[in-house]
Design a protein around this motif. Structure first.
Motif, PDB file in Angstrom:
ATOM      1  N   LYS A   5     -64.168 -58.253 -36.206  1.00 30.77           N
ATOM      2  CA  LYS A   5     -65.434 -58.991 -36.213  1.00 30.77           C
ATOM      3  C   LYS A   5     -65.438 -60.032 -37.328  1.00 30.77           C
ATOM      4  O   LYS A   5     -65.913 -61.154 -37.147  1.00 30.77           O
ATOM      5  CB  LYS A   5     -66.611 -58.033 -36.373  1.00 30.77           C
ATOM      6  CG  LYS A   5     -67.947 -58.712 -36.249  1.00 30.77           C
ATOM      7  CD  LYS A   5     -69.078 -57.718 -36.270  1.00 30.77           C
ATOM      8  CE  LYS A   5     -70.410 -58.429 -36.108  1.00 30.77           C
ATOM      9  NZ  LYS A   5     -71.531 -57.503 -36.170  1.00 30.77           N
ATOM     10  N   CYS A   9     -65.956 -63.960 -37.007  1.00 33.25           N
ATOM     11  CA  CYS A   9     -67.088 -64.584 -37.696  1.00 33.25           C
ATOM     12  C   CYS A   9     -66.658 -65.782 -38.542  1.00 33.25           C
ATOM     13  O   CYS A   9     -67.389 -66.766 -38.644  1.00 33.25           O
ATOM     14  CB  CYS A   9     -67.808 -63.573 -38.587  1.00 33.25           C
ATOM     15  SG  CYS A   9     -68.812 -62.406 -37.687  1.00 33.25           S
ATOM     16  N   ARG A  16     -63.683 -62.449 -30.174  1.00 30.68           N
ATOM     17  CA  ARG A  16     -63.456 -61.191 -30.868  1.00 30.68           C
ATOM     18  C   ARG A  16     -62.346 -60.400 -30.180  1.00 30.68           C
ATOM     19  O   ARG A  16     -61.594 -59.667 -30.830  1.00 30.68           O
ATOM     20  CB  ARG A  16     -64.760 -60.392 -30.893  1.00 30.68           C
ATOM     21  CG  ARG A  16     -64.667 -59.175 -31.753  1.00 30.68           C
ATOM     22  CD  ARG A  16     -66.012 -58.608 -32.044  1.00 30.68           C
ATOM     23  NE  ARG A  16     -65.886 -57.282 -32.623  1.00 30.68           N
ATOM     24  CZ  ARG A  16     -66.877 -56.454 -32.783  1.00 30.68           C
ATOM     25  NH1 ARG A  16     -68.088 -56.809 -32.426  1.00 30.68           N
ATOM     26  NH2 ARG A  16     -66.679 -55.274 -33.295  1.00 30.68           N
ATOM     27  N   GLU A  65     -73.311 -62.325 -41.975  1.00 31.22           N
ATOM     28  CA  GLU A  65     -74.162 -61.515 -41.093  1.00 31.22           C
ATOM     29  C   GLU A  65     -73.686 -61.638 -39.646  1.00 31.22           C
ATOM     30  O   GLU A  65     -73.656 -60.667 -38.912  1.00 31.22           O
ATOM     31  CB  GLU A  65     -75.614 -61.987 -41.195  1.00 31.22           C
ATOM     32  CG  GLU A  65     -76.241 -61.740 -42.541  1.00 31.22           C
ATOM     33  CD  GLU A  65     -76.493 -60.261 -42.775  1.00 31.22           C
ATOM     34  OE1 GLU A  65     -76.851 -59.562 -41.816  1.00 31.22           O
ATOM     35  OE2 GLU A  65     -76.321 -59.831 -43.921  1.00 31.22           O
ATOM     36  N   SER A  66     -73.352 -62.867 -39.236  1.00 32.14           N
ATOM     37  CA  SER A  66     -72.862 -63.121 -37.878  1.00 32.14           C
ATOM     38  C   SER A  66     -71.916 -64.318 -37.938  1.00 32.14           C
ATOM     39  O   SER A  66     -71.583 -64.792 -39.025  1.00 32.14           O
ATOM     40  CB  SER A  66     -74.030 -63.399 -36.930  1.00 32.14           C
ATOM     41  OG  SER A  66     -74.721 -64.554 -37.346  1.00 32.14           O
ATOM     42  N   ARG A  67     -71.512 -64.817 -36.786  1.00 37.17           N
ATOM     43  CA  ARG A  67     -70.567 -65.937 -36.744  1.00 37.17           C
ATOM     44  C   ARG A  67     -71.179 -67.146 -37.440  1.00 37.17           C
ATOM     45  O   ARG A  67     -72.329 -67.500 -37.202  1.00 37.17           O
ATOM     46  CB  ARG A  67     -70.220 -66.263 -35.292  1.00 37.17           C
ATOM     47  CG  ARG A  67     -69.073 -67.237 -35.146  1.00 37.17           C
ATOM     48  CD  ARG A  67     -68.615 -67.258 -33.698  1.00 37.17           C
ATOM     49  NE  ARG A  67     -67.744 -68.362 -33.404  1.00 37.17           N
ATOM     50  CZ  ARG A  67     -66.420 -68.283 -33.379  1.00 37.17           C
ATOM     51  NH1 ARG A  67     -65.832 -67.147 -33.636  1.00 37.17           N
ATOM     52  NH2 ARG A  67     -65.692 -69.330 -33.080  1.00 37.17           N
TER      53      ARG A  67
END
Length: 128
Positions: A5, A9, A16, A65-67
């Motif tokens: 992940k 990201c 992924r 936190e995310s991509r």
């Protein structure tokens, strides 16, 4: 955060799933040790990612936190890849181009005769 992940990201891999497959094949290492895609990653670890015949080295600075967008990727990782890795790849390109031009097809009779003459000279010098 899982390593697959994290690599997705910070935009090392496009999906992924591709990151997961790369981990399974051994293209991703943490501190020079093979890992599974489910390995948890923390800050200040050194990642070695083999992609396009280049061994990229990244230092983990923070976990997103995310991509993230391409402009802010450098907040989460530091690229410490030595320049020799890129130079080695350039030399490999030149070596391939020197041998035979791409798209020229099979060797002609003249090419084969030249190759045979060259190899015959090598054999004669070895026998002497």
């Amino acid at each position: 955060m899982r390593i697959d992940k994290y690599l997705w990201c910070i935009r090392v891999y496009k999906t992924r799933n591709i990151a997961t497959v790369a981990c399974k094949k051994g293209h991703v290492k943490i501190n020079a040790a093979n890992i599974k895609p489910s390995k948890e990653i923390f800050g200040n670890e050194l990642l070695l990612v083999r992609k396009n015949q280049i061994n990229y080295q990244y230092k983990v600075l923070d976990l997103p936190e995310s991509r993230v967008g391409a402009k802010i990727v450098d907040l989460y990782r530091k690229d410490v890849t030595p320049k020799e890795a890129f130079e080695k790849n350039e030399m490999l390109k030149f070596a391939k181009d020197h041998y035979r031009k791409r798209g020229t097809g099979r060797p002609t009779k003249k090419d084969r005769r030249d190759i045979e003459d060259y190899t015959d000279e090598d054999i004669e010098t070895q026998n002497d």
